[in-house]
Design a protein around this motif. Structure first.
Motif, PDB file in Angstrom:
ATOM      1  N   ILE A  93       0.832  -1.202   0.000  1.00  0.00           N
ATOM      2  CA  ILE A  93       0.000   0.000   0.000  1.00  0.00           C
ATOM      3  C   ILE A  93       0.869   1.256   0.000  1.00  0.00           C
ATOM      4  O   ILE A  93       0.645   2.193  -0.772  1.00  0.00           O
ATOM      5  N   ALA A  94       1.875   1.278   0.863  1.00  0.00           N
ATOM      6  CA  ALA A  94       2.765   2.438   0.937  1.00  0.00           C
ATOM      7  C   ALA A  94       3.527   2.628  -0.375  1.00  0.00           C
ATOM      8  O   ALA A  94       3.715   3.758  -0.838  1.00  0.00           O
ATOM      9  N   ALA A  95       3.941   1.525  -0.983  1.00  0.00           N
ATOM     10  CA  ALA A  95       4.682   1.602  -2.245  1.00  0.00           C
ATOM     11  C   ALA A  95       3.805   2.162  -3.361  1.00  0.00           C
ATOM     12  O   ALA A  95       4.241   3.004  -4.151  1.00  0.00           O
ATOM     13  N   VAL A  96       2.560   1.706  -3.421  1.00  0.00           N
ATOM     14  CA  VAL A  96       1.640   2.191  -4.455  1.00  0.00           C
ATOM     15  C   VAL A  96       1.340   3.671  -4.243  1.00  0.00           C
ATOM     16  O   VAL A  96       1.310   4.461  -5.202  1.00  0.00           O
ATOM     17  N   ALA A  97       1.116   4.056  -3.005  1.00  0.00           N
ATOM     18  CA  ALA A  97       0.849   5.464  -2.709  1.00  0.00           C
ATOM     19  C   ALA A  97       2.033   6.341  -3.106  1.00  0.00           C
ATOM     20  O   ALA A  97       1.858   7.437  -3.674  1.00  0.00           O
ATOM     21  N   GLU A  98       3.234   5.868  -2.834  1.00  0.00           N
ATOM     22  CA  GLU A  98       4.430   6.635  -3.189  1.00  0.00           C
ATOM     23  C   GLU A  98       4.528   6.822  -4.697  1.00  0.00           C
ATOM     24  O   GLU A  98       4.819   7.922  -5.188  1.00  0.00           O
ATOM     25  N   GLN A  99       4.257   5.753  -5.455  1.00  0.00           N
ATOM     26  CA  GLN A  99       4.314   5.864  -6.915  1.00  0.00           C
ATOM     27  C   GLN A  99       3.193   6.746  -7.461  1.00  0.00           C
ATOM     28  O   GLN A  99       3.376   7.465  -8.439  1.00  0.00           O
ATOM     29  N   ALA A 100       2.025   6.683  -6.820  1.00  0.00           N
ATOM     30  CA  ALA A 100       0.918   7.538  -7.250  1.00  0.00           C
ATOM     31  C   ALA A 100       1.299   9.006  -7.164  1.00  0.00           C
ATOM     32  O   ALA A 100       0.947   9.808  -8.041  1.00  0.00           O
ATOM     33  N   MET A 101       2.047   9.355  -6.110  1.00  0.00           N
ATOM     34  CA  MET A 101       2.475  10.744  -5.950  1.00  0.00           C
ATOM     35  C   MET A 101       3.633  11.083  -6.872  1.00  0.00           C
ATOM     36  O   MET A 101       3.606  12.102  -7.574  1.00  0.00           O
ATOM     37  N   GLU A 102       4.663  10.227  -6.897  1.00  0.00           N
ATOM     38  CA  GLU A 102       5.869  10.535  -7.669  1.00  0.00           C
ATOM     39  C   GLU A 102       5.613  10.542  -9.176  1.00  0.00           C
ATOM     40  O   GLU A 102       6.185  11.359  -9.904  1.00  0.00           O
ATOM     41  N   GLU A 103       4.758   9.638  -9.641  1.00  0.00           N
ATOM     42  CA  GLU A 103       4.494   9.530 -11.078  1.00  0.00           C
ATOM     43  C   GLU A 103       3.234  10.279 -11.492  1.00  0.00           C
ATOM     44  O   GLU A 103       2.842  10.233 -12.661  1.00  0.00           O
ATOM     45  N   HIS A 104       2.598  10.947 -10.524  1.00  0.00           N
ATOM     46  CA  HIS A 104       1.388  11.733 -10.806  1.00  0.00           C
ATOM     47  C   HIS A 104       0.341  10.886 -11.542  1.00  0.00           C
ATOM     48  O   HIS A 104      -0.158  11.272 -12.604  1.00  0.00           O
ATOM     49  N   LEU A 105       0.051   9.721 -10.978  1.00  0.00           N
ATOM     50  CA  LEU A 105      -0.892   8.811 -11.620  1.00  0.00           C
ATOM     51  C   LEU A 105      -2.264   9.471 -11.723  1.00  0.00           C
ATOM     52  O   LEU A 105      -2.836   9.898 -10.720  1.00  0.00           O
ATOM     53  N   PRO A 106      -2.832   9.559 -12.930  1.00  0.00           N
ATOM     54  CA  PRO A 106      -4.087  10.292 -13.125  1.00  0.00           C
ATOM     55  C   PRO A 106      -5.311   9.432 -12.852  1.00  0.00           C
ATOM     56  O   PRO A 106      -5.265   8.199 -12.950  1.00  0.00           O
ATOM     57  N   ASN A 107      -6.419  10.094 -12.510  1.00  0.00           N
ATOM     58  CA  ASN A 107      -7.712   9.413 -12.375  1.00  0.00           C
ATOM     59  C   ASN A 107      -7.591   8.119 -11.566  1.00  0.00           C
ATOM     60  O   ASN A 107      -7.885   7.026 -12.055  1.00  0.00           O
ATOM     61  N   LEU A 108      -7.170   8.256 -10.316  1.00  0.00           N
ATOM     62  CA  LEU A 108      -6.916   7.094  -9.467  1.00  0.00           C
ATOM     63  C   LEU A 108      -8.205   6.630  -8.790  1.00  0.00           C
ATOM     64  O   LEU A 108      -8.758   7.333  -7.933  1.00  0.00           O
ATOM     65  N   VAL A 109      -8.674   5.458  -9.184  1.00  0.00           N
ATOM     66  CA  VAL A 109      -9.861   4.842  -8.586  1.00  0.00           C
ATOM     67  C   VAL A 109      -9.399   3.824  -7.558  1.00  0.00           C
ATOM     68  O   VAL A 109      -8.717   2.851  -7.902  1.00  0.00           O
ATOM     69  N   VAL A 110      -9.734   4.047  -6.299  1.00  0.00           N
ATOM     70  CA  VAL A 110      -9.309   3.158  -5.221  1.00  0.00           C
ATOM     71  C   VAL A 110     -10.488   2.303  -4.783  1.00  0.00           C
ATOM     72  O   VAL A 110     -11.463   2.802  -4.220  1.00  0.00           O
ATOM     73  N   ASP A 111     -10.399   1.025  -5.079  1.00  0.00           N
ATOM     74  CA  ASP A 111     -11.351   0.052  -4.550  1.00  0.00           C
ATOM     75  C   ASP A 111     -10.701  -0.510  -3.284  1.00  0.00           C
ATOM     76  O   ASP A 111      -9.784  -1.325  -3.371  1.00  0.00           O
ATOM     77  N   PRO A 112     -11.154  -0.075  -2.105  1.00  0.00           N
ATOM     78  CA  PRO A 112     -10.443  -0.437  -0.862  1.00  0.00           C
ATOM     79  C   PRO A 112     -10.785  -1.864  -0.429  1.00  0.00           C
ATOM     80  O   PRO A 112     -11.586  -2.085   0.479  1.00  0.00           O
ATOM     81  N   VAL A 113     -10.171  -2.818  -1.081  1.00  0.00           N
ATOM     82  CA  VAL A 113     -10.512  -4.229  -0.849  1.00  0.00           C
ATOM     83  C   VAL A 113     -10.060  -4.614   0.555  1.00  0.00           C
ATOM     84  O   VAL A 113      -8.924  -5.037   0.773  1.00  0.00           O
TER      85      VAL A 113
END
Length: 275
Positions: A93-113
């Motif tokens: 989770i922390a790794a994905v969040a870090e990449q979402a910020m660093e790579e500016h991932l657009p239109n992020l849909v989070v299905d909180p499984v």
């Protein structure tokens, strides 16, 4: 000699687990992307051994492997929208969040499984905390089911009013919009969803489909939202179109195995094959 007609299509990325039974996870996501004429890419977080009767085993990938997959896709192909599914542990989770910020991932849909539609908790409390603190604040749209919404809002959800109140509480966690899904709600509320984006509080309902074969509906809905965002639709329109798609796929759900089968992601082909 024939010459290829090169096509340019939107690209979506799913960051989620593999379902060996093919009904949920990245398998459902990629089929949903393809239906919407969106090129699907993936970053695998875990491998499950499962079928229509349940999950027998789950093996997480190293967080570094998840990061490498994300970077391989976004730095070469690029993406117009991203969804997350089963992330399993705090490190991923922390790794994905870090990449979402660093790579500016657009239109992020989070299905909180976090919890199944039947109320069974799927990840540890530490992972739920990581989702709440690291990833949810980055979400464009957050799509919790009834039980996940209860955890995130710290409230009991058993009425439409409580769904609406929960959506507004969850919104304060930082997502741009929240869709509380009613698949696990009782009676007439089954399948009724609530949308809140800070201004607009909407109740969304489509026709109820009577079928036991509903495996993967949550993954499919969030993937369809992602695909429609990649296609350029606004958030609310993307959600409405996604709900319509899932309803149609439920009409053609598949009776496979000895348990709960998946929805018919490719239902137009199923329609054309009927006598």
């Amino acid at each position: 000699m024939s010459v290829s007609n090169y096509l340019t299509v939107p690209v979506a990325l799913t960051i989620a687990g593999s379902d060996s039974g093919g009904g949920a996870g990245i398998q459902a996501d990629l089929r949903t992307f393809a239906f919407h004429k969106v090129h699907g890419t993936s970053a695998l977080t875990c491998v499950t051994a499962q079928n229509t009767q349940g999950v027998d085993r789950v093996d997480a990938l190293p967080a570094a492997a998840v990061i490498a997959q994300i970077l391989a896709v976004v730095r070469d192909i690029g993406v117009q929208a991203v969804k997350t599914g089963m992330l399993l542990n705090p490190e991923i989770i922390a790794a994905v969040a870090e990449q979402a910020m660093e790579e500016h991932l657009p239109n992020l849909v989070v299905d909180p499984v976090m919890v199944s539609r039947t109320g069974s908790q799927l990840i540890a409390d530490e992972a739920i905390l990581a989702l709440r603190e690291c990833l949810i604040p980055l979400a464009t749209i957050l799509t919790p089911n009834r039980y996940e919404a209860q955890i995130l809002s710290a409230s009991e959800i058993d009425t439409l009013e409580s769904m609406q109140a929960a959506a507004q509480r969850i919104f304060t966690l930082g997502a741009r919009a929240v869709l509380v899904k009613g698949g696990g709600m009782p009676g007439e509320l089954r399948g009724v969803d609530v949308w809140f984006d800070g201004n607009r509080l909407e109740v969304l309902k489509t026709a109820t489909v009577e079928t036991i074969h509903t495996h993967g509906t949550g993954c499919t809905l969030s993937a369809a939202i992602t695909a429609n965002l990649a296609l350029g639709h606004d958030m609310f329109t993307a959600v409405k179109l996604a709900k319509s798609y899932v309803t149609s796929a439920l009409h053609y759900s598949l009776q496979l195995g000895q348990g709960q089968g998946p929805v018919g992601h490719f239902f137009p082909l199923l329609e054309s094959s009927q006598p």
